[in-house]
Design an enzyme around this catalytic site. Structure first.
Site, short mmCIF file in Angstrom:
data_model
loop_
_atom_site.label_atom_id
_atom_site.label_comp_id
_atom_site.label_asym_id
_atom_site.label_seq_id
_atom_site.Cartn_x
_atom_site.Cartn_y
_atom_site.Cartn_z
N HIS A 190 0.82 -1.21 0.00
CA HIS A 190 0.00 0.00 0.00
C HIS A 190 0.85 1.25 0.00
CE1 HIS A 190 -3.97 -1.19 -0.14
NE2 HIS A 190 -3.94 -1.91 0.96
N ARG A 292 -6.14 -2.62 -18.03
CA ARG A 292 -6.23 -3.91 -17.34
C ARG A 292 -7.68 -4.13 -16.91
NH1 ARG A 292 -0.93 -2.11 -15.01
NH2 ARG A 292 0.60 -3.77 -15.39
N GLU A 418 4.77 -11.77 -23.40
CA GLU A 418 5.15 -11.87 -21.99
C GLU A 418 5.92 -13.16 -21.74
OE1 GLU A 418 1.87 -9.91 -19.37
OE2 GLU A 418 0.89 -11.37 -20.66
N ASP A 442 6.03 -9.59 -16.84
CA ASP A 442 6.00 -11.05 -16.96
C ASP A 442 7.14 -11.57 -17.82
OD1 ASP A 442 3.93 -12.24 -15.39
OD2 ASP A 442 2.48 -11.13 -16.59
N ARG A 452 7.58 -13.14 -9.82
CA ARG A 452 7.50 -11.70 -9.55
C ARG A 452 6.83 -11.39 -8.22
NH1 ARG A 452 3.14 -9.57 -14.10
NH2 ARG A 452 2.75 -7.82 -12.72
N CYS A 489 4.36 -2.16 -22.48
CA CYS A 489 3.38 -1.73 -21.47
C CYS A 489 3.75 -2.23 -20.07
CB CYS A 489 1.98 -2.17 -21.85
SG CYS A 489 1.77 -3.94 -21.88
C1 LIG Z 1 2.01 -5.23 -18.31
C2 LIG Z 1 2.09 -6.47 -17.84
O1 LIG Z 1 0.99 -7.09 -17.34
P1 LIG Z 1 0.70 -7.26 -15.76
O2 LIG Z 1 1.69 -6.45 -15.02
O3 LIG Z 1 -0.70 -6.81 -15.58
O4 LIG Z 1 0.87 -8.74 -15.59
C3 LIG Z 1 3.36 -7.18 -17.79
O5 LIG Z 1 3.40 -8.37 -17.47
O6 LIG Z 1 4.38 -6.52 -18.05
MG LIG Z 2 1.58 -9.52 -17.42
#
Ligand SMILES: C=C(OP(=O)(O)O)C(=O)O
Ligand SMILES: [Mg+2]
Length: 564
Positions: A190, A292, A418, A442, A452, A489
């Site tokens: 948070h 998202r 990804e 990812d 992650r 992204c």
């Molecule tokens: C943008 C991505 O998607 P998320 O972070 O929502 O898994 C990513 O994996 O880089």
């Molecule tokens: Mg992702």
């Protein structure tokens, strides 16, 4: 008061790109654990006291939420609900039957809840700290002492704490709090979320914060993830010149994303709900590079939102960007974003399991409903809708998604890259789809085989790693030869220097959280496409992430010196 102590640099995880110089004020220590001794009051009296304090704290949290507004309100309301959770009060009643004090019973009940949450790890694990805060507030109320909280010196300060509870973060006086340094908490805690939202310079998960005494001068450098105690005059001067540079960038005119030579690199926003759309547009986002949709599904209360609910939400989003590109990602459930109605089977390795497009394919009706809602919202609005699938790992899956999207009249359908397999087959993938968008979060996880969600391997989760960059380069090259757009992204696009490297590797657009737009826009303007390519080559030739970051930073500095 400025104390001159030992010069030390502590390492943590920086949130954003800011830098500040200030003096430390530490958060007060938590209350001591209530003693496990028999109460002098009756069980009924103790139960009454516990109920009254739980309710006082719940009302207080709600009030704080109301005055804070935004995300903080949701967080504080969730905390207020924790305080009045019926299961919790049952556990408290059971403990009180042993004849102990309300303070002790509250302490034990919250601790057992906390342990259960912490054992779940990931997002839920990080909510464990929220429970600790509620517990402390209730015990303080029972004991008639002030709740531990943010210090209130009469000068601006850098707040140093173990972790910040949402109730504290929400009420921070931003005129006084220059920066935040915490020992606990990861990038999804948070503290980190709220620091990002309020643009507070923060370093979380910092080692050895106990060495930072009240009154010590520190430089908090979020871009480097460092806290330098008792810095030298030169270090302070360098930090101040960066602060001035960032202030100049913040008031610079909002121009389309571009390199020094005029090459356009549209800068887009990452959004999780339509509510942030206007702020992104105001900050100069040239569209949305990643919407998202998980939050829409997570908020729907245990089942998928209806087509009508989805259509309404997507329409609101698209209306904020008339004539602009908006890339919506179909539901990415599983692993770090579990949704029981899509997949409730226990998996040993959920990141490698039935997630993303794999899960949607197994429940195709949900995918079809989402595409229906998106196509209807597209018809009713003026934005340029692009739709993409997450967690795609084969060319066959790419073809499947593009074909099903076309059935609903989606004109621009693409895939997220990804998984390394998809990057390695980028020419075939781009031949089968309209665009690719690289999710570096990812892609890094899968390239380096580092979960992650796991703090113990967080150091490997670094998109500067040349292995990750090599894969980005594969997709960039395929984009150039097929003429198809390649966006980024993941979080990597929000790092101003890495953003230049990504462009050098062939990215044609960059998408990031809204507050990052200013820094990335300013950074791109410093380099030509040839320089970006040169920096990319330097990064690719490095041994590891740290070496790539350092080598590119040094080369960028040399370029700057040559030009001045
Ligand atoms: C943008 C991505 O998607 P998320 O972070 O929502 O898994 C990513 O994996 O880089
Ligand atoms: Mg992702």
């Amino acid at each position: 008061m400025t104390v001159t102590g030992t010069h030390t640099t502590l390492q943590g995880t920086g949130i954003g790109q800011g830098v500040v110089v200030g003096v430390v004020a530490r958060m007060s220590e938590p209350l001591p654990e209530p003693q496990d001794t028999p109460s002098t009051k009756s069980v009924e009296d103790e139960a009454g006291r516990a109920r009254a304090s739980l309710s006082v704290v719940a009302r207080d949290l709600e009030e704080r939420g109301k005055s804070a507004g935004g995300t903080a309100r949701d967080v504080l309301e969730a905390q207020a609900m924790m305080a009045e959770d019926p299961t919790l009060s049952d556990i408290i009643d059971e403990s009180l039957a042993r004849g102990i004090t309300a303070e002790r019973a509250v302490f034990e009940a919250f601790a057992s809840f906390r342990d259960q949450l912490a054992a779940m790890g990931g997002y839920l694990g990080e909510r464990a700290a929220d429970l600790d805060d509620v517990s402390q507030r209730v015990i303080a109320d029972l004991s008639g002492v002030p709740a531990p909280g943010v210090p209130n010196p009469d000068h601006p300060f850098v707040l140093v704490a173990r972790d910040l509870a949402p109730a504290d973060t929400a009420l921070l006086d931003l005129d006084k709090v220059l920066g935040l340094v915490t020992s606990d908490g990861g990038p999804t805690s948070h503290t980190a979320i709220l620091a990002r939202e309020k643009s507070i310079v923060a370093v979380v998960g910092t080692a050895d914060v106990s060495t930072l005494a009240d009154g010590t001068t520190v430089i908090v450098d979020a871009a480097a993830g460092t806290v330098t105690a008792s810095p030298s005059d030169d270090e302070v001067a360098a930090a101040e010149s960066r602060i001035a540079e960032r202030e100049a960038a913040a008031v610079a005119p909002v121009t389309p994303g571009a390199l020094k030579d005029g090459t356009l690199i549209p800068l887009l926003a990452n959004l999780g709900s339509s509510e942030g759309a206007q702020a992104a547009a105001d900050a100069g986002a040239e569209g949305v590079g990643l919407f998202r949709t998980e939050f829409l599904f997570l908020d729907a209360g245990g089942s998928a939102p209806t087509v009508a609910q989805q259509r309404e939400h997507y329409t609101r989003l698209l209306q904020a960007f008339p004539g602009k590109k908006v890339v919506v990602r179909v539901l990415d459930a599983g692993a770090d974003k579990p949704l029981p109605f899509l997949n409730d089977v226990h998996e040993e390795n959920p990141a490698l399991g039935l997630r993303g497009l794999r899960a949607l394919r197994a429940s195709e009706d949900i995918l079809r409903e989402q595409l229906t809602a998106l196509a209807e919202a597209d018809k009713a609005t003026e934005a340029d809708l692009w739709v993409m699938a997450p967690m795609v790992s084969t060319v066959e899956e790419t073809k499947y998604f593009v074909a099903i999207a076309r059935e609903y009249g989606i004109k621009t359908a693409g895939v997220m890259v990804e998984v390394p397999s998809l990057a390695l087959l980028a020419p075939q993938v781009l031949a089968a789809s309209d665009f690719a968008s690289i999710g570096t979060n990812d892609l890094t996880q899968y390239t380096l085989a580092a979960d992650r969600m796991l703090g113990s391997v967080a150091a490997l989760q670094d998109p500067w790693h040349p292995a990750v960059l090599r894969l980005v380069g594969e997709v960039g090259a395929a984009g150039a030869s097929t003429g198809k757009p390649v966006g980024i992204c993941g979080e990597a696009a929000a790092d101003p220097l890495l953003a230049v490297v990504l462009v050098g590797l062939g990215a044609t657009t960059l998408s990031m959280s809204t507050p990052a737009l200013v820094d990335v826009r300013a950074s791109l303007l410093k380099y030509t496409i040839d320089e970006a390519r040169k920096l990319a080559e330097i990064a690719l030739a490095a041994d590891g992430a740290a070496e790539a970051r350092a080598a590119v930073a040094a080369a960028a500095l040399t370029l700057k010196e040559e030009q001045s």
